[in-house]
Enzyme design. Structure first.
Site, PDB file in Angstrom:
ATOM      1  N   SER A  37     -37.948 -41.512 -11.357  1.00 19.69           N
ATOM      2  CA  SER A  37     -39.452 -41.281 -11.984  1.00 19.69           C
ATOM      3  C   SER A  37     -39.566 -39.980 -12.765  1.00 19.69           C
ATOM      4  O   SER A  37     -38.868 -40.235 -13.810  1.00 19.69           O
ATOM      5  CB  SER A  37     -40.055 -41.359 -10.643  1.00 19.69           C
ATOM      6  OG  SER A  37     -41.129 -41.353 -10.476  1.00 19.69           O
ATOM      7  N   GLU A  45     -36.646 -50.270 -15.182  1.00 21.34           N
ATOM      8  CA  GLU A  45     -37.865 -50.059 -13.648  1.00 21.34           C
ATOM      9  C   GLU A  45     -38.915 -49.632 -13.981  1.00 21.34           C
ATOM     10  O   GLU A  45     -39.706 -48.636 -14.766  1.00 21.34           O
ATOM     11  CB  GLU A  45     -36.733 -49.687 -12.173  1.00 21.34           C
ATOM     12  CG  GLU A  45     -36.907 -48.369 -12.227  1.00 21.34           C
ATOM     13  CD  GLU A  45     -38.082 -47.579 -12.124  1.00 21.34           C
ATOM     14  OE1 GLU A  45     -38.848 -48.266 -11.240  1.00 21.34           O
ATOM     15  OE2 GLU A  45     -38.334 -46.382 -12.295  1.00 21.34           O
ATOM     16  N   HIS A  90     -38.445 -47.985  -7.904  1.00 21.96           N
ATOM     17  CA  HIS A  90     -39.100 -47.618  -6.795  1.00 21.96           C
ATOM     18  C   HIS A  90     -38.750 -48.269  -5.186  1.00 21.96           C
ATOM     19  O   HIS A  90     -40.477 -48.622  -4.590  1.00 21.96           O
ATOM     20  CB  HIS A  90     -41.000 -46.703  -7.097  1.00 21.96           C
ATOM     21  CG  HIS A  90     -40.631 -46.452  -8.165  1.00 21.96           C
ATOM     22  ND1 HIS A  90     -40.299 -46.026  -9.686  1.00 21.96           N
ATOM     23  CD2 HIS A  90     -41.538 -45.006  -8.256  1.00 21.96           C
ATOM     24  CE1 HIS A  90     -40.479 -45.303 -10.264  1.00 21.96           C
ATOM     25  NE2 HIS A  90     -40.886 -44.377  -9.627  1.00 21.96           N
TER      26      HIS A  90
END
Length: 308
Positions: free
Chosen positions: A106, A207, A277
């Protein structure tokens, strides 16, 4: 045998679920880790884990301390503010002097990519403390991959791919290259900055979370139009999650978006990569080497080995 020393730190958003962090701490201690926290791990300043100065101080302390592993508590937003203030060469030198594995994904992805761009330092795109290690239960695949990475500096796994255009027959073979990438939005945010790695013949993985497929398509086309995708051997698309399609999409979805991008680039795009995630994820060395073996059969898994 000395217990591995592991610390939690919060370089971005404030911890929203202190119970999850406590579960992560208890789980890791049960696995034999000696745990500590950076001073501002649980701090709050608006949406951040302390003000910029506090988070910057903790971040430097992570690199300067004798931990074996440092794991970010969560992502959110905050590292973009800190990048201009980071002496990345100094941090990389500290990694050499006091070797440790920096782990997370992230928002931490910004630091990982910046270190790779300016110093070639390798970090680990892997679990977060709250979301992954504080989960009930902890995902067994994630934990096996994390443990292997932390203990050996490499991971082995396989995954069932989705091919966007090319067939396994035309792609079959062995691929080896430098692994880099991570969150698509954050990668795009680094275009035009000194913190975007320049990787040729690499293997790029991506992602995303909370982004509609049209935004994913737009960002991938931005990477294509900037010449970044064409320099890679393969593009591996991980999990794209937590978006909502609208009635007026009229059939437009993530496969549509990826197919449109594949039509623009000659580099093969392969979806289904086990990262994102989500709870079930591997642990990947950003800047390390990755080996992939693609079989001829459509129904066969791709074998992967990644090494720091």
């Amino acid at each position: 045998m000395t217990a591995p020393a592991l610390c939690f730190f919060s370089p971005s958003g404030s911890v929203q679920d202190a119970d999850a962090l406590q579960r992560a701490a208890s789980f890791l201690q049960e696995q034999g880790y000696a745990l500590s926290y950076q001073p501002h791990t649980l701090a709050q300043a608006q949406r951040f884990a302390g003000d910029d100065k506090a988070r910057l101080t903790d971040l430097h302390s992570v690199f300067e301390s004798h931990y074996d592993i440092a794991i970010a508590t969560r992502g959110g937003y905050g590292l973009t503010r800190l990048l201009p203030q980071l002496d990345l060469a100094y941090l990389a030198a500290q990694l050499l002097a006091r070797p440790k594995k920096i782990v997370g994904h992230s928002d931490l992805n910004l630091l990982q990519l910046a270190l790779l761009a300016q110093t070639q330092a390798v970090t680990w795109c892997g679990p977060m403390a709250c979301f992954d290690l504080g989960a009930t239960p902890v995902n067994p695949f994630m934990w096996q991959q994390f443990s292997q990475a932390m203990q050996t500096g490499r991971v082995n796994f396989s995954f069932m791919p989705t091919y966007l255009e090319a067939t396994p027959v035309t792609l079959a073979g062995h691929y080896r290259g430098r692994l880099w990438g991570g969150n698509l939005s954050l990668l795009c945010s680094l275009i035009g900055t000194p913190w975007l790695p320049t990787i040729t013949d690499g293997i790029l993985f991506l992602e995303e979370v909370n982004e509609h497929p049209y935004r994913v398509e737009r960002m991938l086309l931005q990477l294509a139009q900037a010449g970044i995708l064409a320099r890679q051997q393969l593009i591996l698309v991980g999990q794209v999650t937590a978006y909502r399609l609208a009635e007026f999409d009229r059939g437009y979805d993530l496969p549509t978006a990826l197919a449109r991008v594949q039509a623009e680039v000659a580099v093969p795009i392969i979806a289904g990569f086990p990262f994102g995630h989500v709870y079930e994820k591997t642990c990947l060395p950003i800047g390390g080497m990755i080996d992939l073996t693609i079989p001829h059969a459509t129904t066969a898994a791709i074998e992967v080995m990644a090494t720091a």
